[in-house]
Scaffold this active site. Sequence first.
Site, short mmCIF file in Angstrom:
data_model
loop_
_atom_site.label_atom_id
_atom_site.label_comp_id
_atom_site.label_asym_id
_atom_site.label_seq_id
_atom_site.Cartn_x
_atom_site.Cartn_y
_atom_site.Cartn_z
N TYR A 155 0.86 -1.18 0.00
CA TYR A 155 0.00 0.00 0.00
C TYR A 155 0.90 1.22 0.00
CZ TYR A 155 -2.78 3.87 1.72
OH TYR A 155 -3.36 5.11 1.83
N GLU A 185 -3.89 7.52 -3.66
CA GLU A 185 -3.65 6.23 -3.03
C GLU A 185 -3.45 5.14 -4.08
OE1 GLU A 185 -5.97 5.41 0.93
OE2 GLU A 185 -6.90 4.30 -0.69
#
Length: 392
Positions: free
Chosen positions: A105, A193
């Site tokens: 991530y 993101e």
Amino acid sequence: MKIQEADAKSLLVAQGLPVPTWELARTPAEIKAAAGRFFEAGLARVVIKAQVLVGGRGKAGGVKLAASADEAADVGSRILGMDIKGITVRKVIVAGALDIEKEYYVGAIIDRATRRIVLMASAEGGVEIEEVARQNPGAIHRVSADSELGLLTFQARGLGLAVGLRDTLLSQFVAIAQGLYATMKANDADLVEVNPLAVVTETAADGSRVQKLVCLDAKITLDDSGLARHPGLESLRDNDEEDPTDAQARKLGINFIRLDGSIGCMVNGAGLAMTTMDLVKHYGGEPANFLDVGGGARRETVCGAMELILEDPNVKAILVNIFGGITRGDEVAAGLIEARAAQSREVPMVVRIVGTNAAQAARLLREAHLETATSLDEAAEKAVALARRATR
Ligand code: GDP
Ligand code: MN
């Protein structure tokens, strides 16, 4: 403003980030044709992904793999029309599916407390990061970019090392983290993101296998107040998915946020709107909305704002609080009277207008038999009482 994955990926590509190519498709035939092109290019499988502005599409069944063009059309026809968290899927992206070795991530957000862009990374990618934050907060690493110098190489390296990346993957990570920072700055984004940021293996021209980091998913939200500086980004707004109330408020040029109380508020100025809500609460009521009609609000704006307030069935009373500066009190009063005449249901209302043309406003309101108040306390107290009476 949230934008779709495909548009978010385009913004990442514009900053030089590694994103595998994709195609947008709206029908099974388009999916089949797109998949065919990926198979021709030598890929063994394609991935079909629902384009909706919510997370967790994978879990909801909106991300599927296919090994042939026919299978892609079949799988895709089931994703199209699917309901994901209340949103109907109208389009998908088709991309060559890569063999994933590991999912990370990486994301950039604005930390309001320090007023800096913060980069976050985790070796626990793929799953929703909110889940990681709850279960294992220590698995999320952070670094704060410098507001003048940006995200420095040593900072990005530190973040990559913290999640366990080494060697060539680490240098790729540095470029990606700095690219996310650049994407934030270039578009006035609130959030950028990539989840998963995946390690995939590619076969090089000489037959050797090389590891590579690629952005398989992208989520970007843009700062609405920054949009004026980026006219090109307005076209990324997805009208299919915008809440109708939000769309109407934007058209009227007002700031409107629905809350769950019973007193509709119409105020000019964000600070005064907050104060008005505080006083409503102080006198025992609950505001039904935040509404800033802005400076110089005209009749049409007032009418439109009134409609937005009345759309909410919980609204039992309306409190209008206008401090006339650029905004003319009589113009607002005329708008209120017009709106009252046209409104769909009867709701008691109390109006306080002070400042520019307050005397003319008062006369208009009196003639129209509208309830008025001089002070804000009086107005808030009256509105709370009116709402109580209406619910009894
Ligand atoms: P989200 O669930 O809405 O966040 O959608 P994602 O785009 O993150 O997809 C969910 C999951 O599908 C990812 O974590 C991957 O495991 C998988 N996935 C997405 N793209 C690919 C791909 O190109 N290849 C493979 N093999 N899996 C993929
Ligand atoms: Mn994802």
